[in-house]
Design a protein around this motif. Structure first.
Motif, short mmCIF file in Angstrom:
data_model
loop_
_atom_site.label_atom_id
_atom_site.label_comp_id
_atom_site.label_asym_id
_atom_site.label_seq_id
_atom_site.Cartn_x
_atom_site.Cartn_y
_atom_site.Cartn_z
N VAL A 126 4.13 13.21 -11.12
CA VAL A 126 2.54 14.27 -11.53
C VAL A 126 3.40 15.61 -11.89
CG1 VAL A 126 1.25 15.54 -10.85
CG2 VAL A 126 1.23 13.04 -10.34
N ALA A 127 4.49 16.51 -11.54
CA ALA A 127 4.86 17.28 -11.68
C ALA A 127 5.54 17.87 -13.57
CB ALA A 127 6.02 18.23 -10.60
N THR A 128 6.75 16.56 -13.54
CA THR A 128 6.84 16.66 -15.05
C THR A 128 4.98 16.39 -16.10
OG1 THR A 128 8.44 15.51 -13.89
CG2 THR A 128 7.97 15.67 -16.83
N MET A 129 4.23 16.06 -15.90
CA MET A 129 3.73 15.99 -17.05
C MET A 129 2.72 17.23 -17.02
SD MET A 129 1.89 11.52 -16.09
CE MET A 129 1.73 11.52 -14.76
N VAL A 130 2.15 17.48 -15.30
CA VAL A 130 1.55 18.67 -15.57
C VAL A 130 2.25 20.24 -16.62
CG1 VAL A 130 0.56 20.66 -13.81
CG2 VAL A 130 0.92 18.61 -13.50
N THR A 131 3.48 20.04 -16.08
CA THR A 131 4.80 20.89 -16.90
C THR A 131 4.62 20.64 -18.31
OG1 THR A 131 5.96 20.73 -14.73
CG2 THR A 131 6.93 22.22 -16.91
N VAL A 132 4.64 19.76 -18.92
CA VAL A 132 4.76 19.67 -20.23
C VAL A 132 3.26 19.98 -20.34
CG1 VAL A 132 4.69 17.94 -22.60
CG2 VAL A 132 6.25 17.48 -19.93
N LEU A 133 2.12 19.06 -19.74
CA LEU A 133 0.88 19.64 -20.53
C LEU A 133 0.79 20.82 -20.39
CD1 LEU A 133 -1.31 16.53 -19.14
CD2 LEU A 133 -0.82 17.15 -21.77
N ALA A 134 1.33 21.04 -19.33
CA ALA A 134 0.61 22.28 -19.25
C ALA A 134 1.70 23.83 -20.52
CB ALA A 134 0.98 23.07 -18.01
N LEU A 135 2.63 23.27 -20.24
CA LEU A 135 3.46 24.85 -21.88
C LEU A 135 2.49 23.95 -22.76
CD1 LEU A 135 7.07 24.04 -20.94
CD2 LEU A 135 5.62 26.01 -20.97
N ILE A 136 2.28 22.92 -23.96
CA ILE A 136 1.49 22.25 -25.05
C ILE A 136 0.71 23.49 -24.93
CG2 ILE A 136 0.85 20.70 -25.62
CD1 ILE A 136 2.52 18.65 -25.23
N LEU A 137 -0.89 23.44 -23.79
CA LEU A 137 -1.85 24.33 -23.77
C LEU A 137 -1.11 25.65 -24.08
CD1 LEU A 137 -3.53 22.11 -21.73
CD2 LEU A 137 -3.81 22.13 -24.27
N ALA A 138 0.08 26.30 -22.77
CA ALA A 138 0.04 27.56 -23.19
C ALA A 138 1.02 28.34 -23.89
CB ALA A 138 0.15 27.93 -21.39
N LEU A 139 1.34 27.89 -24.57
CA LEU A 139 2.15 28.12 -26.02
C LEU A 139 1.58 28.51 -26.79
CD1 LEU A 139 5.32 26.41 -26.47
CD2 LEU A 139 5.30 28.81 -26.13
N PRO A 140 0.63 28.14 -27.93
CA PRO A 140 0.35 28.36 -28.58
C PRO A 140 -0.96 29.62 -27.98
CG PRO A 140 -0.31 26.60 -28.02
CD PRO A 140 0.61 26.49 -28.00
N LEU A 141 -1.95 29.69 -27.19
CA LEU A 141 -2.26 29.98 -26.16
C LEU A 141 -2.11 31.98 -26.19
CD1 LEU A 141 -5.77 30.23 -25.53
CD2 LEU A 141 -5.31 29.51 -22.93
N GLY A 142 -0.91 31.72 -25.02
CA GLY A 142 -0.09 32.83 -24.76
C GLY A 142 -0.51 33.48 -26.04
N TYR A 143 0.71 32.35 -26.81
CA TYR A 143 0.91 33.89 -28.02
C TYR A 143 -0.23 34.39 -28.51
CZ TYR A 143 2.56 34.49 -32.74
OH TYR A 143 3.55 35.11 -34.19
N ALA A 144 -1.71 33.65 -28.73
CA ALA A 144 -2.57 34.20 -29.41
C ALA A 144 -3.23 35.52 -28.71
CB ALA A 144 -3.99 33.17 -29.78
N LEU A 145 -3.01 35.03 -27.07
CA LEU A 145 -3.93 36.08 -26.34
C LEU A 145 -2.19 37.30 -26.16
CD1 LEU A 145 -4.26 34.14 -22.76
CD2 LEU A 145 -5.97 35.97 -24.38
N ALA A 146 -1.08 37.72 -26.32
CA ALA A 146 -0.75 38.11 -26.84
C ALA A 146 -0.68 39.26 -27.84
CB ALA A 146 1.16 37.77 -26.76
N ARG A 147 -0.77 38.34 -28.86
CA ARG A 147 -0.71 39.11 -30.35
C ARG A 147 -2.00 39.41 -31.26
NH1 ARG A 147 4.61 38.50 -31.57
NH2 ARG A 147 5.30 39.22 -30.25
N LEU A 148 -3.07 38.78 -30.86
CA LEU A 148 -4.09 38.64 -32.20
C LEU A 148 -5.01 39.77 -31.60
CD1 LEU A 148 -4.24 34.80 -32.83
CD2 LEU A 148 -3.16 36.73 -34.08
#
Lengths: 235, 276
Positions: free
Chosen positions: B79-101
Motif C-alpha cells: 500500500v505504501a509503495t502505491m501511495v507514494t508513487v501516486l502521490a508523487l505523480i500528482l504532487a510533482l506537477p501540482l507543486g510546480y504549478a503552485l510554486a511558479r504560477l
C-alpha cells in the motif's frame, strides 16, 4: 477526495430517514453532551501539560544549546500515534493500574505525543527573540526562569497562541491514542463515540452530527491555517 | 534562520550537573515509554502486581516470522509503495504549478490541501467508507490506497511546493532564452535540482502510509490489515507482548527517517514545517 466525504457527512447530519431534521443533534445533546465536555477538558488538560513541559524546556534550551536534550524532545514527532497510545499504556499500567484509560492517562499520552511539535514551534519562536533583550534581563540579575517568564513568553505570545490552537485541535480530534489506551467506564473521547456510533450501531446520521460538532470545535485550527496562507500570499 | 548567539552562565560544576540532570529527566520522559515497549516485548511472564516481568525471552519476537505478522507487513509495504508513487505523480506537477504560477484560485487549492490536516479526520473517513461500500471499494487494497492518498497528498503537495519555490526561477528563464521549451527546461533544470526534495517528500509519504491507522481501520476492515491495525487487534485481545513487538517494528522507519533528516535533509523539512 476529502471535500466530498466531508460535505456528505455534514449533509447526513441534518437528515434522518430522508427528511431534513435536527433530530440527530438532539440525539447528540441527549447522549453525548457529557462526552463533548469531557473531550474539551481532556484536550485542554493535555495542551496545558504540553506547555508546562515545553515552555521551561525551550527556555532552558534557548539559554544554552544542548543537542542531546533537543534531539530527545523532538523524538515524539516521529513516533506514530498508535504506537504512542500503546507505549504509554504499557508504561503506566503495571505501576498505576487503571490510570491509562482515565482522563489523566489520555491527557498525559496526548501531551507526550505533542511535545515534539510544541518544542519545534516554541524553540523556533524563542530563538527568533533578539539576544539583546535577554542580555538586558540578565544584566538585571534575571535567571533562566525569569528570562523565560518575563521576556521569552511575552515576546513569543503569538507563536504560543498559534501552537496552542493547533495542539488543542489535534487533541480534540485524536482517535488512535484514546483507542489504544483502552476503554474505561464513564465518558469517552468524541472520536471514540463517532467510531462506535458508526461501526457498531451503524448510525451514520448521529455519527455525522458528532463529527460536525468536532469540526466546529476544531475550527480554530482551520482559521489559523487560512490566516497563515493569506498572509503568505502577500509576503 | 536569524542570527542565533548562545550565551549562558559561566562554565563550572553546577552547569555540568544541571545539564546532566536535565538530560536524565528528558531521557526518562521521552525514552521511558519507549523502553517499556522493549521490556514488554521480552516479557514471557508478567503477573499483575509485580514491578518487573518474572521471565524474559524471545518467544514473541520469534512469532514475527509467522504468517499473521508477515502478511500485514507485506500489505502495508505494498500500500505504501502505491501511495507514494501516486502521490508523487500528482504532487510533482501540482507543486510546480503552485510554486511558479500565480493562477487565480491558487490560495484555494493550497487551502484544500491543508484541510485534512486541520479538520478531524475520523468522521470524514467514516463518510468515505460509506461511499466506498457503494462502489465496492471498502475492504479492498485500492480503497485503502485512496484513503491514504488524502493525507499523503497534503505532505506531498506542500513539500513539493516548498522544494520548487527554493529553486531560483532565473535558472529556467536562462534555459528558455537559449531556446529550450518549457517542458525541456522543467525536465532538464528544475526536476534534477528538485531530486533531494523529491526523495524527502517520498520518504515522508511512505512513512505516513505505513503508519496510517484511522483510515485503514475504517476502510480496510475486515479484509485489509496493515501493521498498525494488526497491533490494535493484538492490544484489544490483551496480547500486549505481540502489540509491543509490532510497535517497535513500526518505529523503525520513523527512526531511520529522523536520522536521515537530521543529517541530510533538515533545512527542507523544517521549511515545510515552518510553512504549515
Amino acid at each position: 477526495m476529502f471535500l466530498w466525504p466531508l460535505a456528505a457527512s455534514v449533509a447526513a447530519s441534518f437528515t434522518r430517514d430522508g427528511a431534513l431534521t435536527l433530530a440527530n443533534y438532539e440525539t447528540v445533546r441527549r447522549l453525548y453532551a457529557v462526552d463533548v465536555a469531557y473531550t474539551v477538558g481532556v484536550a485542554a488538560a493535555g495542551t496545558a501539560l504540553t506547555f508546562a513541559v515545553a515552555i521551561p524546556a525551550c527556555g532552558w534550551l534557548r539559554a544554552r544549546a544542548f543537542g542531546p536534550v533537543e534531539f530527545l524532545l523532538k523524538v515524539p514527532l516521529f513516533v506514530p500515534f498508535v504506537v504512542v497510545g500503546h507505549a504509554l499504556r504499557v508504561f503506566m499500567s503495571p505501576y498505576v493500574p487503571g490510570f491509562s484509560s482515565s482522563w489523566g492517562g489520555i491527557a498525559v499520552a496526548l501531551a507526550w505525543k505533542h511535545l515534539g511539535l510544541a518544542v519545534l514551534l516554541l524553540l523556533g519562536a524563542f530563538r527568533s527573540v533578539d539576544e539583546s533583550y535577554l542580555e538586558a534581563a540578565r544584566n538585571f540579575g534575571a535567571g533562566t526562569g525569569r528570562v523565560t517568564r518575563d521576556v521569552l513568553v511575552p515576546m513569543a505570545a503569538s507563536s504560543l497562541a498559534v501552537s496552542g490552537i493547533l495542539i488543542f485541535s489535534s487533541m480534540l480530534a485524536s482517535f488512535s491514542i484514546p483507542l489504544m489506551m483502552g476503554r474505561g467506564g464513564g465518558p469517552q473521547m468524541l472520536m471514540i463515540d463517532v467510531y462506535y456510533r458508526f461501526g457498531q450501531h451503524g448510525d451514520f446520521a448521529t455519527a455525522s452530527a458528532l463529527g460536525v460538532v468536532a469540526y466546529l470545535l476544531a475550527m480554530g485550527a482551520a482559521l489559523v491555517y487560512v490566516r497563515r496562507l493569506t498572509a503568505g500570499r502577500h509576503a | 534562520m536569524p542570527d542565533v548567539r548562545v550565551s549562558g552562565p559561566a562554565p563550572g560544576l553546577g552547569r555540568l550537573v544541571g545539564r546532566a540532570a536535565t538530560l536524565a529527566i528528558a531521557a526518562f520522559v521521552v525514552a521511558g515509554p519507549l523502553a517499556s515497549l522493549v521490556v514488554w516485548s521480552l516479557a514471557e511472564r508478567w503477573t499483575a502486581g509485580s514491578p518487573w516481568p518474572q521471565r524474559f525471552g524471545l518467544r514473541y519476537w520469534a512469532r514475527m516470522a509467522s504468517g499473521d505478522f508477515l502478511e500485514p507487513l507485506r500489505t502495508g509495504l505494498m500500500v505504501a509503495t502505491m501511495v507514494t508513487v501516486l502521490a508523487l505523480i500528482l504532487a510533482l506537477p501540482l507543486g510546480y504549478a503552485l510554486a511558479r504560477l500565480a493562477f487565480p484560485g491558487r490560495t484555494v487549492v493550497l487551502l484544500v490541501f491543508l484541510l485534512p490536516q486541520a479538520f478531524p479526520q475520523l468522521p470524514v473517513f467514516a463518510s468515505a467508507t460509506r461511499e466506498f461500500y457503494r462502489w465496492g471499494l471498502a475492504g479492498t487494497v485500492p480503497g485503502v490506497v485512496l484513503v491514504h492518498l488524502v493525507g499523503a497528498l497534503v505532505f506531498a503537495v506542500w513539500t513539493m511546493t516548498a522544494v520548487f519555490r527554493a529553486i531560483a526561477p532565473e535558472l529556467e528563464e536562462a534555459a528558455w532564452n537559449l531556446g529550450a521549451s518549457t517542458t525541456r527546461a522543467f525536465l532538464g533544470i528544475a526536476l534534477p535540482l528538485a531530486v533531494p526534495g523529491i526523495v524527502a517528500s517520498a520518504l515522508l509519504v511512505f512513512l505516513y502510509s505505513l503508519d496510517e491507522f484511522t483510515g485503514t481501520l475504517l476502510v480496510g476492515a475486515p479484509f485489509v490489515t496493515t501493521l498498525p491495525v494488526y497491533m490494535y487487534t493484538a492490544s484489544v485481545g490483551y496480547e500486549l507482548q505481540i502489540a509491543s513487538v509490532t510497535a517497535l517494528v513500526l518505529m523503525v522507519p520513523g527512526a531511520v527517517l529522523l536520522l536521515l533528516l537530521e543529517r541530510f535533509l533538515r533545512a527542507e523539512y523544517l521549511a515545510f514545517f515552518g510553512q504549515v
